[in-house]
Scaffold this active site. Structure first.
Site: not given
Length: 409
Positions: A79, A159, A187, A207, A333
């Protein structure tokens, strides 16, 4: 890990960071690692043909889950790459006429960073604020659109807090002003029903590893009618219609296709099960301790994401104390930084509460026993930390902490 001693592996409640691969997905992938190892772009022999067939079959499986045409799916590495192609690719392609992008303050880092990159190149970016529930204001979106707006980018399911944006309404506004609409749906895929026509999206990032598939693969939906054009971010052999050059990794793509097909069959069942587990977790914690706040809208959210703040507790200590539960304090992340989550700050959450947030991720393979254990461990740890907290003592005595003037040393 140095200095941390736990008996056995912790129970996994961090599904937003990554989901465990469904064993049925692995079964579908294995033949393409062993016997059917051909390059899908080899046109002269059986090895290439069978790999190509597998890739096209996976393309159809991904397309079916979002109600798109297989011709509108481009395979990528994930993604993050899709978001880069969408944000930078669209604006670079239309750079002569379009110089403005609208996004939100709570987007994933890779969308925000792509926007910052464009800002350095002289493009204008509007970062829409969100309400205390994490939802954008549609009137603010409408009034932010300019004649030179080239893209609106809004994440479908957040997310960190799991809130679901009003996708159909955003799509309608974009259609009215004839502005391409991009959404990061990593998500959302397999979790909530997605229909690219109803949402009126021009580009969508997907993703593999958030939907019980393999890591290292993603898919970009690119609308054909009306056609959206992008400038490729990767140059090479012209695979994936020249939008994403590089050999398509057949096993990973097959895995993502299988994961999407499973999600299509099991979405409804998963949703019911995960909803009941979320209620069990939330009620179990709230019955035993006070000062628990759910971050983000309670109505418009995906139930598998429960982001809680615990008053009068230091977040890092709570995370460290929950060694037997794999949870996080925000996005994987950005969890390396000690700053409180920028998503929670955008919601207007007080800094001390933002620091104490824990995101519980509930997924297809989460059990009732794991939820019950998580409740016991969380309650125990919060109580233990509050016993050590002078602030909690003061609150119990009826002192209003916010009114205290702390002396400077």
């Amino acid at each position: 890990m140095k200095g941390v001693r736990i008996s056995g592996r912790p129970l996994y409640l961090d599904v937003q960071a990554t989901s465990p691969m469904d064993p049925r997905v692995l079964d579908a992938m294995l033949p393409y690692y062993t016997a059917r190892y051909g390059n899908p772009h080899s046109r002269t022999h059986l090895y290439g043909w069978e790999s190509d067939l597998a890739v096209e079959s996976a393309r159809a499986q991904v397309a079916a889950l979002i109600k798109a045409s297989p011709k509108e799916i481009v395979f990528t590495s994930g993604a993050t790459e899709c978001n880069n192609i969408s944000v930078k690719g669209v604006m670079h392609f239309y750079r002569d006429k379009k110089r403005h992008v609208i996004t939100t303050q709570t987007e994933h880092k890779c969308v925000l960073d792509s926007c910052r990159h464009l800002q350095q190149e002289g493009f204008d970016i509007t970062y829409l604020k969100v309400g205390t529930d994490g939802i954008i204001d549609l009137d603010q979106l409408r009034s932010s659109i300019r004649p030179d707006t080239g893209l609106v980018s809004v994440m479908a399911v957040n997310n960190e807090i799991g809130v679901i944006q009003p996708m159909e309404e955003i799509g309608k506004i974009c259609k009215e002003f004839n502005v391409p609409f991009h959404t990061d749906a990593a998500q959302a895929l397999g979790k909530i029903p997605i229909d690219v026509e109803k949402w009126n999206v021009s580009l969508m990032s997907l993703s593999g590893h958030k939907v019980y598939g393999p890591k290292g693969v993603g898919a970009l939906y690119l609308r054909r009618r009306p056609r959206i054009r992008v400038e490729p971010q990767m140059n090479g052999g012209g695979q994936e219609r020249g939008i994403r050059s590089g050999t398509v990794p057949t096993p990973l793509v097959v895995g993502m296709g299988a994961a999407c097909e499973l999600a299509m069959k099991e979405m409804e069942y998963d949703h019911k099960r995960i909803s009941s587990l979320k209620e069990r977790l939330l009620n179990g914690i709230k019955e035993k301790i006070d000062g628990v706040v759910v971050n983000g809208s309670l109505e418009r959210r995906y139930p598998g994401n429960l982001n809680l703040s615990f008053a009068y507790v230091e977040g890092e200590s709570l995370l460290m104390g929950l060694k037997e539960v794999a949870v996080s304090s925000g996005s994987a992340c950005t969890s390396a930084s000690l700053e409180p989550s920028y998503v929670l700050r955008a919601l207007g959450v007080d800094e001390d509460m933002a620091h104490t947030s824990i995101r519980y991720g509930i997924g297809r393979f989460t059990t009732k026993e794991e939820i019950d254990r998580a409740i016991v461990l969380t309650v125990h740890q919060v109580e233990k930390l509050r016993e050590m907290s002078p602030l909690y003592e003061m609150v119990k005595e009826g002192i209003d902490i916010k009114s205290i003037q702390w002396a400077q040393h």
